[in-house]
Design a protein around this motif. Structure first.
Motif, PDB file in Angstrom:
ATOM      1  N   GLY A 118       0.824  -5.263  -8.725  1.00 45.19           N
ATOM      2  CA  GLY A 118       1.478  -4.134  -9.360  1.00 45.19           C
ATOM      3  C   GLY A 118       2.437  -3.444  -8.424  1.00 45.19           C
ATOM      4  N   THR A 119       2.803  -2.222  -8.766  1.00 43.74           N
ATOM      5  CA  THR A 119       3.782  -1.500  -7.957  1.00 43.74           C
ATOM      6  C   THR A 119       3.224  -0.177  -7.463  1.00 43.74           C
ATOM      7  OG1 THR A 119       4.723  -0.537  -9.943  1.00 43.74           O
ATOM      8  CG2 THR A 119       5.758  -2.545  -9.112  1.00 43.74           C
ATOM      9  N   GLU A 120       1.958  -0.188  -7.060  1.00 48.48           N
ATOM     10  CA  GLU A 120       1.345   1.021  -6.533  1.00 48.48           C
ATOM     11  C   GLU A 120       2.064   1.455  -5.257  1.00 48.48           C
ATOM     12  OE1 GLU A 120      -0.197  -1.694  -7.431  1.00 48.48           O
ATOM     13  OE2 GLU A 120      -1.790  -1.202  -8.821  1.00 48.48           O
ATOM     14  N   ASN A 121       1.900   2.690  -4.868  1.00 46.82           N
ATOM     15  CA  ASN A 121       2.556   3.213  -3.667  1.00 46.82           C
ATOM     16  C   ASN A 121       1.663   3.043  -2.446  1.00 46.82           C
ATOM     17  OD1 ASN A 121       4.904   4.165  -4.955  1.00 46.82           O
ATOM     18  ND2 ASN A 121       3.748   5.888  -5.744  1.00 46.82           N
ATOM     19  N   ALA A 122       2.283   2.969  -1.282  1.00 49.22           N
ATOM     20  CA  ALA A 122       1.618   2.930   0.016  1.00 49.22           C
ATOM     21  C   ALA A 122       0.464   1.945   0.029  1.00 49.22           C
ATOM     22  CB  ALA A 122       1.149   4.327   0.424  1.00 49.22           C
ATOM     23  N   ILE A 123       0.791   0.693   0.228  1.00 44.62           N
ATOM     24  CA  ILE A 123      -0.233  -0.334   0.162  1.00 44.62           C
ATOM     25  C   ILE A 123      -0.563  -0.911   1.527  1.00 44.62           C
ATOM     26  CG2 ILE A 123       0.423  -1.029  -2.153  1.00 44.62           C
ATOM     27  CD1 ILE A 123       1.699  -3.534  -0.864  1.00 44.62           C
ATOM     28  N   LEU A 124      -1.780  -1.343   1.671  1.00 42.79           N
ATOM     29  CA  LEU A 124      -2.233  -2.203   2.758  1.00 42.79           C
ATOM     30  C   LEU A 124      -3.142  -3.219   2.094  1.00 42.79           C
ATOM     31  CD1 LEU A 124      -2.812  -3.102   5.680  1.00 42.79           C
ATOM     32  CD2 LEU A 124      -4.641  -1.399   5.710  1.00 42.79           C
ATOM     33  N   GLN A 125      -2.789  -4.500   2.217  1.00 42.35           N
ATOM     34  CA  GLN A 125      -3.609  -5.550   1.629  1.00 42.35           C
ATOM     35  C   GLN A 125      -3.839  -6.628   2.672  1.00 42.35           C
ATOM     36  OE1 GLN A 125      -0.747  -6.199  -1.645  1.00 42.35           O
ATOM     37  NE2 GLN A 125      -2.572  -6.385  -2.906  1.00 42.35           N
ATOM     38  N   MET A 126      -5.051  -7.181   2.684  1.00 40.73           N
ATOM     39  CA  MET A 126      -5.354  -8.300   3.567  1.00 40.73           C
ATOM     40  C   MET A 126      -6.032  -9.382   2.747  1.00 40.73           C
ATOM     41  SD  MET A 126      -6.591  -6.515   7.048  1.00 40.73           S
ATOM     42  CE  MET A 126      -5.615  -5.249   7.825  1.00 40.73           C
ATOM     43  N   TRP A 127      -5.510 -10.587   2.894  1.00 40.23           N
ATOM     44  CA  TRP A 127      -5.989 -11.755   2.170  1.00 40.23           C
ATOM     45  C   TRP A 127      -6.538 -12.766   3.164  1.00 40.23           C
ATOM     46  CZ3 TRP A 127      -4.748 -12.862  -3.202  1.00 40.23           C
ATOM     47  CH2 TRP A 127      -4.142 -11.786  -3.850  1.00 40.23           C
ATOM     48  N   HIS A 128      -7.641 -13.440   2.767  1.00 43.29           N
ATOM     49  CA  HIS A 128      -8.204 -14.515   3.580  1.00 43.29           C
ATOM     50  C   HIS A 128      -8.554 -15.671   2.649  1.00 43.29           C
ATOM     51  CE1 HIS A 128     -10.221 -16.516   6.842  1.00 43.29           C
ATOM     52  NE2 HIS A 128     -11.300 -16.655   6.082  1.00 43.29           N
ATOM     53  N   ASN A 133      -9.217  -9.381   0.219  1.00 45.72           N
ATOM     54  CA  ASN A 133     -10.466  -8.809   0.703  1.00 45.72           C
ATOM     55  C   ASN A 133     -10.378  -7.310   0.963  1.00 45.72           C
ATOM     56  OD1 ASN A 133     -12.235 -11.171   0.944  1.00 45.72           O
ATOM     57  ND2 ASN A 133     -10.630 -11.892   2.314  1.00 45.72           N
ATOM     58  N   ILE A 134      -9.191  -6.826   1.290  1.00 46.47           N
ATOM     59  CA  ILE A 134      -9.009  -5.391   1.540  1.00 46.47           C
ATOM     60  C   ILE A 134      -7.783  -4.926   0.770  1.00 46.47           C
ATOM     61  CG2 ILE A 134      -8.507  -3.610   3.267  1.00 46.47           C
ATOM     62  CD1 ILE A 134      -9.938  -5.382   5.332  1.00 46.47           C
ATOM     63  N   ARG A 135      -7.956  -3.851   0.020  1.00 45.34           N
ATOM     64  CA  ARG A 135      -6.830  -3.237  -0.684  1.00 45.34           C
ATOM     65  C   ARG A 135      -6.977  -1.726  -0.552  1.00 45.34           C
ATOM     66  NH1 ARG A 135      -5.334  -3.768  -7.055  1.00 45.34           N
ATOM     67  NH2 ARG A 135      -4.815  -5.889  -6.427  1.00 45.34           N
ATOM     68  N   LEU A 136      -6.001  -1.084   0.074  1.00 41.61           N
ATOM     69  CA  LEU A 136      -5.977   0.369   0.186  1.00 41.61           C
ATOM     70  C   LEU A 136      -4.674   0.856  -0.425  1.00 41.61           C
ATOM     71  CD1 LEU A 136      -7.221   0.713   3.881  1.00 41.61           C
ATOM     72  CD2 LEU A 136      -8.582   0.894   1.782  1.00 41.61           C
ATOM     73  N   TYR A 137      -4.766   1.608  -1.505  1.00 41.01           N
ATOM     74  CA  TYR A 137      -3.607   2.151  -2.212  1.00 41.01           C
ATOM     75  C   TYR A 137      -3.706   3.666  -2.271  1.00 41.01           C
ATOM     76  CZ  TYR A 137      -2.292  -2.406  -4.236  1.00 41.01           C
ATOM     77  OH  TYR A 137      -1.896  -3.696  -4.436  1.00 41.01           O
ATOM     78  N   THR A 138      -2.577   4.338  -2.273  1.00 46.03           N
ATOM     79  CA  THR A 138      -2.596   5.779  -2.502  1.00 46.03           C
ATOM     80  C   THR A 138      -2.697   6.083  -3.991  1.00 46.03           C
ATOM     81  OG1 THR A 138      -0.185   5.860  -2.510  1.00 46.03           O
ATOM     82  CG2 THR A 138      -1.295   6.318  -0.425  1.00 46.03           C
ATOM     83  N   GLN A 139      -2.293   5.138  -4.827  1.00 43.18           N
ATOM     84  CA  GLN A 139      -2.457   5.254  -6.274  1.00 43.18           C
ATOM     85  C   GLN A 139      -3.031   3.938  -6.763  1.00 43.18           C
ATOM     86  OE1 GLN A 139       1.330   6.173  -8.013  1.00 43.18           O
ATOM     87  NE2 GLN A 139       1.496   8.127  -6.990  1.00 43.18           N
ATOM     88  N   GLY A 140      -4.004   3.978  -7.648  1.00 41.39           N
ATOM     89  CA  GLY A 140      -4.639   2.750  -8.111  1.00 41.39           C
ATOM     90  C   GLY A 140      -5.931   2.509  -7.361  1.00 41.39           C
ATOM     91  N   ASN A 141      -6.575   1.382  -7.665  1.00 46.51           N
ATOM     92  CA  ASN A 141      -7.874   1.060  -7.091  1.00 46.51           C
ATOM     93  C   ASN A 141      -7.740   0.556  -5.656  1.00 46.51           C
ATOM     94  OD1 ASN A 141      -9.187   1.694  -9.470  1.00 46.51           O
ATOM     95  ND2 ASN A 141      -8.899  -0.363 -10.295  1.00 46.51           N
ATOM     96  N   SER A 142      -8.724   0.904  -4.839  1.00 47.89           N
ATOM     97  CA  SER A 142      -8.813   0.422  -3.467  1.00 47.89           C
ATOM     98  C   SER A 142     -10.189  -0.184  -3.266  1.00 47.89           C
ATOM     99  CB  SER A 142      -8.620   1.576  -2.476  1.00 47.89           C
ATOM    100  OG  SER A 142      -7.342   2.142  -2.598  1.00 47.89           O
ATOM    101  N   TRP A 143     -10.297  -1.175  -2.368  1.00 49.66           N
ATOM    102  CA  TRP A 143     -11.591  -1.771  -2.104  1.00 49.66           C
ATOM    103  C   TRP A 143     -11.608  -2.577  -0.817  1.00 49.66           C
ATOM    104  CZ3 TRP A 143      -8.815  -3.813  -6.366  1.00 49.66           C
ATOM    105  CH2 TRP A 143      -8.308  -5.083  -6.181  1.00 49.66           C
ATOM    106  N   VAL A 144     -12.835  -2.855  -0.366  1.00 41.09           N
ATOM    107  CA  VAL A 144     -13.121  -3.791   0.713  1.00 41.09           C
ATOM    108  C   VAL A 144     -14.206  -4.699   0.168  1.00 41.09           C
ATOM    109  CG1 VAL A 144     -13.987  -4.070   3.066  1.00 41.09           C
ATOM    110  CG2 VAL A 144     -12.563  -2.100   2.507  1.00 41.09           C
ATOM    111  N   THR A 145     -14.000  -6.015   0.180  1.00 46.74           N
ATOM    112  CA  THR A 145     -14.998  -6.945  -0.342  1.00 46.74           C
ATOM    113  C   THR A 145     -15.596  -7.758   0.792  1.00 46.74           C
ATOM    114  OG1 THR A 145     -13.394  -8.696  -0.732  1.00 46.74           O
ATOM    115  CG2 THR A 145     -13.795  -7.170  -2.548  1.00 46.74           C
ATOM    116  N   GLY A 146     -16.769  -8.276   0.551  1.00 49.61           N
ATOM    117  CA  GLY A 146     -17.425  -9.140   1.531  1.00 49.61           C
ATOM    118  C   GLY A 146     -18.080  -8.353   2.635  1.00 49.61           C
TER     119      GLY A 146
END
Length: 163
Positions: A118-128, A133-146
């Protein structure tokens, strides 16, 4: 191919616009140095703005600037931090990958990572291995998995542990 060489010396130094070259190739110019393939409208230009800032440009404008204070600007002529990236796009400003590895990436920016997020603002995402596995958004859902996630400690024993 017209070239005016100001000085060619026995020590191997060449001067262009400089009659006393101090290095192998010493170019003195007020307009910068332009590299252009013959017959092509695209070019790369290296120049300065008179304040000891180094500017790297293309045919459609400035691309990067290194200031005398050591700040680097990409997409901005006025970097306000050590590295300042300004991107007018819905894609992330920074993409970190290992060579030829699209399954293990990190995105940082202010827009979509081009992964369907999507087009959420201020993102940090990490994929493995192709999984986010990690999604931090200022708008929308954020999570850490595993595994377990800890705040204030470095060896959490539970899914969420705050010390």
């Amino acid at each position: 191919f017209p070239v005016t060489i100001t000085g060619l010396y026995d020590n191997g130094n060449v001067g262009i616009g400089n009659s006393n070259p101090s290095t192998t190739l010493h170019i003195s110019t007020t307009n910068g140095i332009r590299l252009q393939y013959p017959g092509n409208t695209g070019y790369t230009q290296f120049s300065t703005d008179g304040t000891n800032a180094y500017i790297f440009s293309g045919y459609d404008g400035e691309r990067m600037r290194i200031t005398s204070a050591g700040s680097v600007g990409v997409g901005t002529a006025s970097p306000s931090r050590g590295i300042h990236i300004s991107r007018n796009s819905d894609q992330s400003a920074i993409l970190i990958t290992k060579a030829n590895d699209t399954a293990n990436v990190a995105y940082l920016g202010t827009g979509s990572s081009s992964t369907g997020a999507g087009t959420e603002n201020a993102i940090l995402q990490m994929w493995h291995n192709g999984t986010e596995n990690i999604r931090l958004y200022t708008q929308g859902n954020s999570w850490v998995t595993g595994g377990n996630f800890g705040v204030g400690g470095n060896s959490p024993s539970f899914k969420i542990e705050v010390s």
